[in-house]
Design a protein around this motif. Structure first.
Motif, PDB file in Angstrom:
ATOM      1  N   ARG A   8       0.839  -1.198   0.000  1.00 32.01           N
ATOM      2  CA  ARG A   8       0.000   0.000   0.000  1.00 32.01           C
ATOM      3  C   ARG A   8       0.879   1.255   0.000  1.00 32.01           C
ATOM      4  N   ILE A   9       0.501   2.252  -0.791  1.00 33.66           N
ATOM      5  CA  ILE A   9       1.239   3.512  -0.883  1.00 33.66           C
ATOM      6  C   ILE A   9       0.300   4.659  -0.539  1.00 33.66           C
ATOM      7  N   ASN A  10       0.811   5.603   0.247  1.00 34.26           N
ATOM      8  CA  ASN A  10       0.042   6.804   0.562  1.00 34.26           C
ATOM      9  C   ASN A  10       0.297   7.831  -0.534  1.00 34.26           C
ATOM     10  N   VAL A  11      -0.494   7.753  -1.592  1.00 38.26           N
ATOM     11  CA  VAL A  11      -0.274   8.590  -2.761  1.00 38.26           C
ATOM     12  C   VAL A  11      -0.499  10.061  -2.452  1.00 38.26           C
ATOM     13  N   SER A  12      -1.521  10.370  -1.668  1.00 41.76           N
ATOM     14  CA  SER A  12      -1.822  11.775  -1.371  1.00 41.76           C
ATOM     15  C   SER A  12      -0.661  12.446  -0.653  1.00 41.76           C
ATOM     16  N   LYS A  13       0.033  11.712   0.215  1.00 46.05           N
ATOM     17  CA  LYS A  13       1.192  12.279   0.910  1.00 46.05           C
ATOM     18  C   LYS A  13       2.293  12.635  -0.084  1.00 46.05           C
ATOM     19  N   LEU A  14       2.498  11.783  -1.080  1.00 49.14           N
ATOM     20  CA  LEU A  14       3.532  12.053  -2.077  1.00 49.14           C
ATOM     21  C   LEU A  14       3.219  13.313  -2.876  1.00 49.14           C
ATOM     22  N   TYR A  15       1.952  13.487  -3.221  1.00 50.23           N
ATOM     23  CA  TYR A  15       1.578  14.657  -4.007  1.00 50.23           C
ATOM     24  C   TYR A  15       1.779  15.960  -3.233  1.00 50.23           C
ATOM     25  N   THR A  16       1.532  15.923  -1.934  1.00 48.32           N
ATOM     26  CA  THR A  16       1.625  17.150  -1.141  1.00 48.32           C
ATOM     27  C   THR A  16       3.056  17.547  -0.816  1.00 48.32           C
ATOM     28  N   MET A  17       4.017  16.628  -0.983  1.00 49.01           N
ATOM     29  CA  MET A  17       5.393  16.957  -0.588  1.00 49.01           C
ATOM     30  C   MET A  17       6.321  17.131  -1.784  1.00 49.01           C
ATOM     31  N   CYS A  18       5.766  17.210  -2.995  1.00 45.62           N
ATOM     32  CA  CYS A  18       6.640  17.380  -4.159  1.00 45.62           C
ATOM     33  C   CYS A  18       6.543  18.803  -4.698  1.00 45.62           C
ATOM     34  N   ARG A  19       7.623  19.230  -5.293  1.00 45.49           N
ATOM     35  CA  ARG A  19       7.687  20.544  -5.928  1.00 45.49           C
ATOM     36  C   ARG A  19       8.699  20.492  -7.058  1.00 45.49           C
ATOM     37  N   VAL A  20       8.635  21.452  -7.959  1.00 44.11           N
ATOM     38  CA  VAL A  20       9.553  21.510  -9.081  1.00 44.11           C
ATOM     39  C   VAL A  20      10.678  22.500  -8.764  1.00 44.11           C
ATOM     40  N   ILE A  21      11.917  21.997  -8.834  1.00 44.30           N
ATOM     41  CA  ILE A  21      13.103  22.824  -8.622  1.00 44.30           C
ATOM     42  C   ILE A  21      14.062  22.571  -9.778  1.00 44.30           C
ATOM     43  N   ASP A  22      14.526  23.636 -10.405  1.00 41.70           N
ATOM     44  CA  ASP A  22      15.444  23.508 -11.544  1.00 41.70           C
ATOM     45  C   ASP A  22      14.899  22.550 -12.601  1.00 41.70           C
ATOM     46  N   ASP A  23      13.610  22.677 -12.848  1.00 45.69           N
ATOM     47  CA  ASP A  23      12.943  21.907 -13.897  1.00 45.69           C
ATOM     48  C   ASP A  23      12.928  20.401 -13.630  1.00 45.69           C
ATOM     49  N   GLU A  24      12.963  20.011 -12.357  1.00 45.49           N
ATOM     50  CA  GLU A  24      12.891  18.602 -11.982  1.00 45.49           C
ATOM     51  C   GLU A  24      11.962  18.441 -10.782  1.00 45.49           C
ATOM     52  N   ILE A  25      11.174  17.376 -10.790  1.00 50.08           N
ATOM     53  CA  ILE A  25      10.258  17.106  -9.666  1.00 50.08           C
ATOM     54  C   ILE A  25      11.078  16.629  -8.470  1.00 50.08           C
ATOM     55  N   CYS A  26      10.913  17.298  -7.342  1.00 54.81           N
ATOM     56  CA  CYS A  26      11.676  16.983  -6.136  1.00 54.81           C
ATOM     57  C   CYS A  26      10.719  16.672  -4.986  1.00 54.81           C
ATOM     58  N   PHE A  27      11.232  15.922  -4.013  1.00 58.00           N
ATOM     59  CA  PHE A  27      10.437  15.523  -2.860  1.00 58.00           C
ATOM     60  C   PHE A  27      11.128  15.973  -1.579  1.00 58.00           C
ATOM     61  N   GLU A  28      10.324  16.182  -0.545  1.00 57.57           N
ATOM     62  CA  GLU A  28      10.876  16.617   0.731  1.00 57.57           C
ATOM     63  C   GLU A  28      11.803  15.545   1.298  1.00 57.57           C
ATOM     64  N   ARG A  29      12.993  15.935   1.653  1.00 56.71           N
ATOM     65  CA  ARG A  29      14.021  14.987   2.063  1.00 56.71           C
ATOM     66  C   ARG A  29      13.614  14.166   3.285  1.00 56.71           C
ATOM     67  N   ASP A  30      12.942  14.792   4.242  1.00 55.69           N
ATOM     68  CA  ASP A  30      12.561  14.081   5.463  1.00 55.69           C
ATOM     69  C   ASP A  30      11.549  12.976   5.196  1.00 55.69           C
ATOM     70  N   ARG A  31      10.929  13.000   4.019  1.00 55.29           N
ATOM     71  CA  ARG A  31       9.922  11.981   3.671  1.00 55.29           C
ATOM     72  C   ARG A  31      10.484  10.957   2.693  1.00 55.29           C
ATOM     73  N   TRP A  32      11.784  10.735   2.718  1.00 60.76           N
ATOM     74  CA  TRP A  32      12.389   9.817   1.749  1.00 60.76           C
ATOM     75  C   TRP A  32      11.814   8.406   1.855  1.00 60.76           C
ATOM     76  N   LYS A  33      11.351   8.027   3.051  1.00 60.32           N
ATOM     77  CA  LYS A  33      10.776   6.685   3.214  1.00 60.32           C
ATOM     78  C   LYS A  33       9.504   6.522   2.382  1.00 60.32           C
ATOM     79  N   SER A  34       8.739   7.590   2.264  1.00 59.53           N
ATOM     80  CA  SER A  34       7.524   7.518   1.448  1.00 59.53           C
ATOM     81  C   SER A  34       7.871   7.300  -0.021  1.00 59.53           C
TER      82      SER A  34
END
Length: 287
Positions: free
Chosen positions: A64-90
């Motif tokens: 099971r994956i918490n998809v909504s959590k992934l969507y809320t913690m991503c952003r685009v930086i330097d033209d690449e999709i990035c994720f919050e580092r503290d949530r690397w386990k997700s």
């Protein structure tokens, strides 16, 4: 309507992404090509769609994956999709869920047995129905869905065409759960460069004095490799992250950091043997 440029763009989003031979439209942001089919690290909406759905209907809570959590913690930086580092386990859960589903569902021995039988049924009917040629015509291709097996049975029932008998018999075996038999498997040590045996190798292993009726064509070898989507590489090293206190700076996890975060070996390999006829199962296991 959709013009040719828009159609090409949609096609590129689906098929190209970070392929080395692909030249993206410079007027389009690069991160758009990582949304549908992400060749950079494998995190795309395709996986975020089918993995949770398959895990739910197959009752695989481990995937099971918490998809909504992934969507809320991503952003685009330097033209690449990035994720919050503290949530690397997700993020890691996406890759581990993929590995789990391939191990427990997609390459389950019964699933593979049925899959091999469906392939054999289609090959056996191909000379009569010219199934392979249909893939070259878009309209004809739309008919190659799950109903093709029923169509083969109906065609044989109506015409008695001998060219469809072997295929009909294979399909009938599937209905009766008379499936190809799993004879055994061997787990390859991670990192070992083992050549996958051929069916000829297996069939020739029986002693000369034994009653040998086992033929290479009676056997199927499945060289199963399950990983995180990038063979023996950990895709986490190719995922961009950002720190909470530095939300506009892109960074990557280093190999030494991953040593304590993720498994050392992200790919497992198992060589499996199937036999088509139950009466030859004993010989296959002895070989």
């Amino acid at each position: 309507g959709i013009d040719s440029a828009q159609l090409r763009f949609v096609k590129d989003l689906i098929t190209c992404s970070n392929s080395p031979t692909f030249r993206r439209d410079p007027s389009k942001p690069a991160f758009l090509y990582d949304i549908v089919a992400n060749k950079r690290n494998g995190i795309d909406v395709d996986k975020l769609d089918y993995l949770p759905r398959d895990a739910h209907y197959c009752k695989q809570n481990q995937a099971r994956i918490n998809v909504s959590k992934l969507y809320t913690m991503c952003r685009v930086i330097d033209d690449e999709i990035c994720f919050e580092r503290d949530r690397w386990k997700s993020v890691h859960e996406i890759f581990s869920a993929r590995s789990w589903m391939h191990h427990e569902v997609y390459t389950h021995k019964t699933v593979k047995a049925v899959e091999y039988m469906v392939v054999d049924a289609l090959v056996e009917a191909n000379s009569t129905l010219r199934i392979a040629d249909r893939r070259l015509d878009c309209e004809e291709y739309t008919y190659l869905d799950d109903t093709i097996l029923r169509h083969i049975e109906q065609q044989y029932q109506m015409t008695g065409d001998s060219g469809l008998k072997a295929s009909r018999d294979t399909i009938r075996r599937i209905h009766k759960r008379d499936l190809y038999k799993f004879a055994g498997e061997y787990t390859v040590t991670p990192g070992a460069d083992l050549r996958s045996p051929t069916t000829q190798d297996i069939a020739s292993c029986l002693s000369v004095g034994e009653a040998r009726t086992l033929r290479p064509e009676d056997l199927i070898i499945h060289d199963r490799k399950i990983n995180y989507g990038m063979k023996d590489r950990n895709p986490l090293t190719r995922v961009a992250f950002y720190a909470r206190d530095s939300p506009h700076t892109r960074e990557y996890l280093q190999e030494q950091e991953l040593a304590s975060m993720a498994p050392q070996h992200v790919q497992s390999r198992t060589v499996r043997l199937f036999v088509k006829e139950e009466e030859k199962l004993g010989q296959a296991r002895d070989a």
